[in-house]
Design an enzyme around this catalytic site. Structure first.
Site, PDB file in Angstrom:
ATOM      1  N   ARG A 238       0.888  -1.198   0.097  1.00 36.75           N
ATOM      2  CA  ARG A 238       0.011  -0.021  -0.015  1.00 36.75           C
ATOM      3  C   ARG A 238       0.916   1.148  -0.093  1.00 36.75           C
ATOM      4  O   ARG A 238       1.678   1.508   0.842  1.00 36.75           O
ATOM      5  CB  ARG A 238      -0.833  -0.091   1.240  1.00 36.75           C
ATOM      6  CG  ARG A 238      -1.864   1.316   1.349  1.00 36.75           C
ATOM      7  CD  ARG A 238      -2.735   1.137   2.597  1.00 36.75           C
ATOM      8  NE  ARG A 238      -3.612   2.319   2.722  1.00 36.75           N
ATOM      9  CZ  ARG A 238      -3.321   3.354   3.727  1.00 36.75           C
ATOM     10  NH1 ARG A 238      -2.288   3.120   4.612  1.00 36.75           N
ATOM     11  NH2 ARG A 238      -3.822   4.546   3.755  1.00 36.75           N
TER      12      ARG A 238
ATOM     13  N   HIS B 196      -2.714  10.962   0.230  1.00 36.26           N
ATOM     14  CA  HIS B 196      -2.356  10.779   1.812  1.00 36.26           C
ATOM     15  C   HIS B 196      -1.846  11.821   2.205  1.00 36.26           C
ATOM     16  O   HIS B 196      -0.440  12.195   2.538  1.00 36.26           O
ATOM     17  CB  HIS B 196      -1.222   9.606   1.820  1.00 36.26           C
ATOM     18  CG  HIS B 196      -1.221   8.959   3.163  1.00 36.26           C
ATOM     19  ND1 HIS B 196      -1.175   7.369   3.356  1.00 36.26           N
ATOM     20  CD2 HIS B 196      -0.759   9.617   4.559  1.00 36.26           C
ATOM     21  CE1 HIS B 196      -0.981   7.278   4.748  1.00 36.26           C
ATOM     22  NE2 HIS B 196      -0.553   8.645   5.576  1.00 36.26           N
TER      23      HIS B 196
ATOM     24  N   GLU C  40      -7.389   8.801   6.044  1.00 32.51           N
ATOM     25  CA  GLU C  40      -7.965   9.402   7.035  1.00 32.51           C
ATOM     26  C   GLU C  40      -8.371  10.894   6.872  1.00 32.51           C
ATOM     27  O   GLU C  40      -7.669  11.785   7.473  1.00 32.51           O
ATOM     28  CB  GLU C  40      -6.584   9.453   7.975  1.00 32.51           C
ATOM     29  CG  GLU C  40      -6.095   7.914   8.249  1.00 32.51           C
ATOM     30  CD  GLU C  40      -4.997   7.926   9.333  1.00 32.51           C
ATOM     31  OE1 GLU C  40      -4.273   9.379   9.590  1.00 32.51           O
ATOM     32  OE2 GLU C  40      -4.576   7.051  10.000  1.00 32.51           O
TER      33      GLU C  40
ATOM     34  N   ASN D 203      -7.584   2.157   9.725  1.00 26.21           N
ATOM     35  CA  ASN D 203      -6.233   2.357  10.446  1.00 26.21           C
ATOM     36  C   ASN D 203      -6.504   2.473  11.971  1.00 26.21           C
ATOM     37  O   ASN D 203      -7.264   3.242  12.439  1.00 26.21           O
ATOM     38  CB  ASN D 203      -5.582   3.699   9.941  1.00 26.21           C
ATOM     39  CG  ASN D 203      -5.157   3.586   8.457  1.00 26.21           C
ATOM     40  OD1 ASN D 203      -5.419   2.666   7.613  1.00 26.21           O
ATOM     41  ND2 ASN D 203      -4.775   4.771   8.018  1.00 26.21           N
TER      42      ASN D 203
ATOM     43  N   TYR E  24      -4.616   2.107  15.894  1.00 23.80           N
ATOM     44  CA  TYR E  24      -3.383   2.192  16.547  1.00 23.80           C
ATOM     45  C   TYR E  24      -3.719   1.781  18.033  1.00 23.80           C
ATOM     46  O   TYR E  24      -2.832   1.335  18.943  1.00 23.80           O
ATOM     47  CB  TYR E  24      -2.402   3.501  16.182  1.00 23.80           C
ATOM     48  CG  TYR E  24      -1.797   3.655  14.980  1.00 23.80           C
ATOM     49  CD1 TYR E  24      -0.809   2.920  14.718  1.00 23.80           C
ATOM     50  CD2 TYR E  24      -2.621   4.049  13.891  1.00 23.80           C
ATOM     51  CE1 TYR E  24      -0.091   3.013  13.622  1.00 23.80           C
ATOM     52  CE2 TYR E  24      -2.212   4.023  12.670  1.00 23.80           C
ATOM     53  CZ  TYR E  24      -1.065   3.644  12.447  1.00 23.80           C
ATOM     54  OH  TYR E  24      -0.273   3.393  11.211  1.00 23.80           O
TER      55      TYR E  24
ATOM     56  N   GLU F 270      -3.507   0.144   8.227  1.00 31.33           N
ATOM     57  CA  GLU F 270      -2.671   0.468   8.966  1.00 31.33           C
ATOM     58  C   GLU F 270      -2.741  -0.106  10.366  1.00 31.33           C
ATOM     59  O   GLU F 270      -3.764  -0.061  10.978  1.00 31.33           O
ATOM     60  CB  GLU F 270      -2.544   2.065   8.975  1.00 31.33           C
ATOM     61  CG  GLU F 270      -1.887   2.656   7.795  1.00 31.33           C
ATOM     62  CD  GLU F 270      -1.672   4.233   7.975  1.00 31.33           C
ATOM     63  OE1 GLU F 270      -1.570   4.842   9.213  1.00 31.33           O
ATOM     64  OE2 GLU F 270      -1.811   4.757   6.895  1.00 31.33           O
TER      65      GLU F 270
HETATM   66  C1  FCB Z   1      -1.595   7.566  10.686  1.00 30.52           C
HETATM   67  C2  FCB Z   1      -0.820   7.917   9.265  1.00 30.52           C
HETATM   68  C3  FCB Z   1       0.420   7.331   8.781  1.00 30.52           C
HETATM   69  C4  FCB Z   1       1.213   7.161   9.805  1.00 30.52           C
HETATM   70  C5  FCB Z   1       0.495   6.608  11.024  1.00 30.52           C
HETATM   71  C6  FCB Z   1       1.575   6.362  12.313  1.00 30.52           C
HETATM   72  O1  FCB Z   1      -2.234   8.498  11.075  1.00 30.52           O
HETATM   73  O2  FCB Z   1      -2.141   7.625   8.054  1.00 30.52           O
HETATM   74  O3  FCB Z   1       0.993   7.996   7.847  1.00 30.52           O
HETATM   75  O4  FCB Z   1       1.780   8.581  10.124  1.00 30.52           O
HETATM   76  O5  FCB Z   1      -0.517   7.374  11.447  1.00 30.52           O
END
Ligand code: FCB
Length: 457
Positions: free
Chosen positions: A84, A128, A173, A299, A301, A353
């Protein structure tokens, strides 16, 4: 390699499940002024005093523009199904409209052909975050004209690459571009106005829907969709005030995007909360935004905690924190996938992500990033759990292939499964990359074994 043993190789992940790694143009390419590339809003933002933690910029980054063929070999060596990446709009069309830059287009053509030659599926993101500076000078995403320039840009890339890419994502995002770029202003273009931020969010969504319609009208063979950053949001305490705050934060992060995409309306409670700051919407906009998608990317985290009073301090949770200060909370990913699957008629989902920044140490050619491996393994297991509970998952991609320019954190935060020595541009697979490769090898071996059993060969 302990974590590989604990993960299912038993058919939890569907046969055609796509495993990948992800990057983005501004974060890795460098070559900021080479071969006719125009400046993006991130090139300009990096020049603002205090905007980037280490006062760095994307001029060189991982120099991927000049090293793409070695990087392609590196990607192939991991055994992934997909890569990607994003296209830098100002590299292929420096002014955002007007003449195209052949050298820039050729770079992506070589990249896509190089992926295909290595048996890797290209997953292309159109936006992006690195909007051409010239469009920002005309109002950027706050101006409705940018919507139409984006559709035009999408069509141009489709004409050049559309027959060879597996998958096209319109935006990465939109919440980040809207809120961090235009409300808090900690990301490019650094605007600080809630009203502008919400107009930007609306234009991003609108341009997504119109681009999908235009690409389909040109008989796009790529699967089309969008990528959202989503998290479950919990109230810091059971108090009514904290719960109300959690509800509105959830509205702004998740429902503000998911409702229009899948129901064609903005959430009423968020509209009320916004009052005068709500965006201008023209007739037909909501219908365009809710154009059906072929896939959706998430995405993920961490989770988020909402508090009406003192902001929540992640250190108080007792959970492990990454180098970004984000809580490691894999069960939040299962919960999020189940919720999205329950509340919306979603197409097949990808985790586009997922990964962690950790303080790495390169010693004798090795990076023993046990915590990153554990993070990735736990989140893959969380995806497996969502699949077992009925969510239609199409793939998982690690953020990121390489250590890279982490936006306002500069080069201080390392997310790569491959270490980059910025002085020499040497790439070294961290232990997490070796683990991922071994994990994928086992997944594929188990897949082949199951096929042999079912065909009786
Ligand atoms: C996301 C982004 C990516 C990267 C990660 C850690 O928000 O899409 O570019 O910076 O965080």
């Amino acid at each position: 390699m302990g974590h590989a043993d604990t993960l299912p190789a038993d058919g939890t992940f569907p046969e055609n499940f796509v495993w990948g790694v992800a990057t983005s143009s501004f974060q890795i390419e460098g070559a900021a002024k080479e071969d006719g590339k125009g400046p993006s809003i991130w090139d300009s933002f990096c020049r603002k005093d205090g905007a980037i933690a280490d006062a760095s910029n994307g001029d060189i980054a991982c120099d991927h523009y000049n090293r793409s063929s070695q990087d392609l070999d590196l990607i192939a060596s991991l055994g992934v199904d997909a890569y990607r990446f994003s296209v830098s709009w100002p590299r292929v069309r420096p002014g955002g409209q007007g003449p195209w830059n052949t050298a820039g287009l050729d770079f992506y053509q070589r990249l896509v052909d190089g992926l295909l030659a290595r048996g890797i599926k290209p997953y292309l993101t159109l936006n992006h975050w690195d909007l051409p500076d010239e469009l920002q000078a005309r109002g950027g995403w706050a101006h409705r004209d940018t919507v139409h320039h984006f559709v035009d840009y999408a069509l141009g890339l489709q004409a050049k690459l559309g027959d060879r890419v597996a998958n096209i994502t319109t935006h990465n995002e939109p919440w980040v571009m809207s809120v961090l770029g235009h409300e808090t202003g900690v990301f490019a273009p650094g605007v600080k106005s809630r009203a502008v931020a919400m107009q930007v969010a609306h234009h991003l969504l609108l341009s997504h829907g119109l681009a999908l319609q235009a690409l389909r009208a040109q008989r796009s063979t790529a699967k089309l969709g969008i990528v959202l950053n989503l998290s479950p949001i919990y109230a810091a305490t059971p108090s009514q005030a904290d719960q109300n705050n959690a509800r509105i934060e959830d509205g702004r992060l998740l429902r503000w995007y998911m409702d229009p995409l899948f129901k064609g309306t903005y959430p009423q409670d968020v509209l009320e909360f916004l009052g005068q700051d709500a965006p201008l919407i023209e007739t037909g906009d909501m219908q365009a935004i809710s154009t059906p998608m072929d896939f959706m990317g998430i995405n993920y985290y961490s989770r988020q905690m909402a508090s009406a009073g003192q902001p929540w301090d992640n250190r108080q949770s007792g959970l492990e924190l990454t180098d970004m200060g984000w809580e490691v909370f894999p069960q939040g990913l299962t919960e999020l996938l189940l919720r999205v699957h329950r509340d919306y008629p979603v197409p097949p989902l990808y985790v586009t992500e997922n990964g962690g920044a950790f303080r790495d140490c390169l010693l004798d050619g090795r990076v023993q990033d046990e915590r990153r491996t554990a993070y990735i393994a736990a989140h893959i297991a969380a995806v497996g759990e969502a699949i077992r509970q009925g969510v239609d998952m199409a793939g998982y991609m690690v953020w990121s292939l390489l250590d890279n320019f982490e936006w306002a954190s500069g080069y201080e935060k390392r997310f790569g499964i491959v270490h980059v020595d910025y002085a020499t541009q040497t790439r070294t697979c961290k232990d997490s990359a070796l683990w991922y490769r071994e994990f994928l090898r086992r997944q594929k071996a188990a897949r082949t074994e199951r096929e042999t059993v079912t065909t009786g060969a």
